[in-house]
Scaffold this active site. Structure first.
Site, mmCIF file in Angstrom:
data_model
loop_
_atom_site.group_PDB
_atom_site.id
_atom_site.type_symbol
_atom_site.label_atom_id
_atom_site.label_comp_id
_atom_site.label_asym_id
_atom_site.label_seq_id
_atom_site.Cartn_x
_atom_site.Cartn_y
_atom_site.Cartn_z
ATOM 1 N N TYR A 53 -2.101 -69.528 78.229
ATOM 2 C CA TYR A 53 -1.397 -69.180 76.990
ATOM 3 C C TYR A 53 -0.554 -70.374 76.549
ATOM 4 O O TYR A 53 0.246 -70.893 77.331
ATOM 5 C CB TYR A 53 -0.498 -67.948 77.170
ATOM 6 N N HIS A 67 15.130 -77.572 74.885
ATOM 7 C CA HIS A 67 14.123 -76.549 75.239
ATOM 8 C C HIS A 67 14.443 -75.208 74.591
ATOM 9 O O HIS A 67 13.560 -74.372 74.426
ATOM 10 C CB HIS A 67 14.033 -76.372 76.750
ATOM 11 N N GLU A 108 15.115 -75.157 88.574
ATOM 12 C CA GLU A 108 13.752 -75.472 88.158
ATOM 13 C C GLU A 108 13.522 -76.987 88.276
ATOM 14 O O GLU A 108 12.579 -77.435 88.914
ATOM 15 C CB GLU A 108 13.561 -75.013 86.704
ATOM 16 N N HIS A 109 14.391 -77.768 87.624
ATOM 17 C CA HIS A 109 14.327 -79.225 87.723
ATOM 18 C C HIS A 109 15.571 -79.715 88.450
ATOM 19 O O HIS A 109 16.679 -79.297 88.112
ATOM 20 C CB HIS A 109 14.331 -79.873 86.331
ATOM 21 N N HIS A 129 -11.228 -48.193 115.393
ATOM 22 C CA HIS A 129 -11.144 -49.648 115.504
ATOM 23 C C HIS A 129 -11.605 -50.084 116.898
ATOM 24 O O HIS A 129 -12.245 -51.112 117.065
ATOM 25 C CB HIS A 129 -9.705 -50.129 115.282
ATOM 26 N N GLN A 153 17.149 -81.268 78.200
ATOM 27 C CA GLN A 153 17.112 -79.874 78.615
ATOM 28 C C GLN A 153 17.543 -78.964 77.471
ATOM 29 O O GLN A 153 16.922 -77.928 77.210
ATOM 30 C CB GLN A 153 18.014 -79.653 79.831
ATOM 31 N N ASP A 202 7.677 -83.990 82.642
ATOM 32 C CA ASP A 202 7.283 -83.032 81.604
ATOM 33 C C ASP A 202 5.964 -83.439 80.958
ATOM 34 O O ASP A 202 5.218 -82.599 80.465
ATOM 35 C CB ASP A 202 8.356 -82.958 80.510
#
Lengths: 426, 426
Positions: B124, B258, B322-323, B415, B255, B356
């Protein structure tokens, strides 16, 4: 046991149908339990133990004394068997350790990928009739090899307020740090949220009934990772005329005893095998307990006769079975055609039981067709792969033009400036 | 920009707070969209395109002509930059291929683990102001290297009924098989359920707004895998006195662009750097567009002065960014202490922008603290690891006693019998 010969492609979907697992009624109940545990912690856990399990929990955490007591109660024969299984599981999962990867993608641009253990993991071991100490092995052994620092476990106590000794013995043997006497959705909630006693974890593993599963799905939507979604267990067997009916029948039955929703499907090119199977299964069934439950499970099993190996593999890959037994003279060649399966058992001497307990592979596997996209539990499940990059002055200079052009084309001008200030451009 | 000096441990939790992402209002709407797409297929997609995007979709699938048209519209400079990025991303992700693992855990008991591509994956790519062709690279390149057979993509068309040329150009370059002009929750629904035009997939990747995210969470509860849950993007920077304020400021700003929910946190041992940062940031901000949005994002950023490196690493590992940019004289040593992060950028010349776009690492990363348990997208994300086992007659004989003892102890007698019939025991 339903025998279908040479079904047309149009009939396949119906034959691949899994037992529907509608969990709508569990949703609200489980959401309530999670909210209650989050708010009231240990008090909520004690309340549920009293209400659902009819026990008064003095201590939620299993004591050192209880571990000692458990060890004394496990037979030497079982201890030896567990040691054997542990050693095999360790050998196979230790071999899954990845070396750090380092690539200099351009001069001065070094990229690395490193597996780092998940610090805190929680294992859920169900209660009920079968004390699943084998699942303790399957989850705790790779967690330890991965290097997880905190490994905790929840499992319900019996009516006597105690955890089954084989479970406690195995947990201690595998280095589980703390065991809590908590079962059901509240156990998942406790590990996801933390309580005064139960340590909070980042990822929750293990099987359970539909309440446990629903709780795992709910906490995973709220940020705690889980091993995988799960439905009823299943086996698909691909067999040719070389397969012995007794082997196939015993594999059907060992699947059947996982629960009334379990499904077994035989794909075969041998009409003779298909026709023999019901009778041979019945003979073995006569030697076994739990007949009623096993018959229920067998009632939605299928025996499907197909034209050739290619058609069997196509059917199997479309079904994406949790367990795939290829009891076939060309097992090795067919193994190369497997696209979707949790774990595969090759040849006449590789029953699912071997992998369920002791061969070395994991038995926590994707059911319900999830094998199209999910792996079974393996060493990766207990790690994250973190990437690192280090650019030298030379590196950023050689990359600068590309990054700046792309950032500008995405209209992200600050991304551009972060490079520009480092290479002295505007 | 909030400067906090030497916060006590008690203050840490508040400083680590992420923007809350309450999605309750999206839940019912998205459930409706999914049900509608499942039932009405393409017709539902056309209806949403008309209602939400005000466009009439003649063809849902992008035509060969549109791909050609797109290629002509992308500048040679951008094509060269994309080629550079693609080559680096390929090099780093190809190095992540795993060799098949084979271990003979006992004589005659052979266990193997093999990575097998997920057959059908869906990517996506959001619409909006930034045409994220870089995300096409990050998802399609590893999908292709992994060997996924069907790679499809959904992305919304603009008001002119067309997809941004850079997105189409990159998709074709990376071997995406089909691109559909569908955006939002309905795109996720279409790839999860399949429609007359949109191929059904087993796993869905890619970023999106909260409707897309909610749709991904809902389809993942219903059996389609997703790359990871996601919240607003974030960066944490660890810097000592060696770091240049302009570098740190530019990283904060990249950042910030974003989105208004993005978060930047600087951890530093340098009071001087902390005090310089607001002014230097303001200077750079003056050179940039989107001031209002960036200011909103910066308003929930923090500059935190801590006592020493150990405290900074402890804070960073608890936050699980995240970063993580380590712009520090001892970056190499500190890198070894990273326990929780999506991707790490080491030294003064490694801005987040490099990763990125073009250094080779992936930019689809776990936000919101998910880095404690989740990896960023990597080659594994496009494969399943399937285990195989093959026991010889000798193998099952040496394993039989352990398996039979353990099965009996778990009260799973079928079993046990599956082994017994193979070794001629009762």
């Amino acid at each position: 046991m339903n025998i279908v010969k040479y079904p047309s492609q149009a009939q396949w979907a119906a034959l691949m149908q899994r037992a529907a697992t509608v969990n709508n009624d569990a949703r609200a109940v489980v959401a309530d339990i999670i909210a209650n545990v989050r708010q009231h912690g240990d008090e909520a856990l004690r309340e549920y133990a009293s209400r659902f399990d009819r026990i008064t929990l003095a201590d939620i955490k299993v004591s050192a004394f209880e571990f000692e007591e458990a060890e004394a109660l496990v037979s030497q024969e079982l201890k030896d068997s567990i040691a054997q299984a542990k050693s095999n599981i360790e050998a196979f999962h230790a071999a899954q350790r990845m070396q750090e990867i380092e690539v200099e993608t351009m001069p001065g641009v070094v990229c690395r990928q490193r597996a780092v253990p998940i610090t805190s993991v929680g294992l859920y071991i169900p209660g009920g009739n079968s004390p699943l100490f084998s699942t303790v092995l399957m989850l705790a052994v790779p967690a330890k090899i991965a290097g997880c620092r905190n490994i905790v476990m929840c499992t319900p106590a019996g009516r006597d307020g105690k955890v089954h000794p084989a479970i406690l013995y195995t947990a201690a043997l595998c280095g589980v740090d703390e065991v809590y006497k908590v079962g059901g959705a509240q156990a998942v909630a406790a590990m996801a949220c933390g309580t005064e006693t139960v340590k909070r974890v980042s990822k929750i593993f293990g099987p359970g009934n539909r309440w446990v599963m629903e709780a795992k799905m709910q906490v995973s939507s709220a940020g705690v990772a889980i091993d995988m979604p799960a439905g009823p267990s299943e086996v698909m067997i691909i067999a040719d005329a070389s397969a012995q009916a007794a082997h196939v029948a015993s594999d059907f039955l060992s699947q059947a005893e996982h629960g009334p929703d379990s499904q077994s499907i035989l794909l075969t090119t041998s009409e003779a095998l298909a026709e023999q199977l019901p009778e041979v299964t019945e003979e073995l069934l006569n030697q076994l307990p739990r007949r009623e439950m096993m018959e229920k499970s067998l009632s939605h099993s299928h025996v499907i006769v197909l034209h050739d190996d290619e058609e069997m593999m196509r059917f199997a890959n479309e079904y994406a079975p949790e367990h795939l037994i290829i009891n076939h003279a060309s097992a090795d060649a067919l193994a190369l055609e497997v696209e979707n399966a949790g774990s595969v058992f090759l040849g006449p001497y590789s029953p699912e039981s071997a992998g369920d307990y002791a061969s070395g592979t994991n038995h926590t596997l994707p059911t319900s067709g999830y094998a199209t996209a999910y792996s079974g539990v393996n060493l990766d499940s207990f790690t994250k792969k973190i990437t690192f990059q280090q650019l030298s002055r030379e590196g950023i200079e050689s990359l600068a033009q590309s990054v700046m052009t792309m950032a500008e084309a995405e209209d992200l001008m600050a991304h551009r400036i972060a490079v520009a200030v480092r290479v002295g451009k505007k």
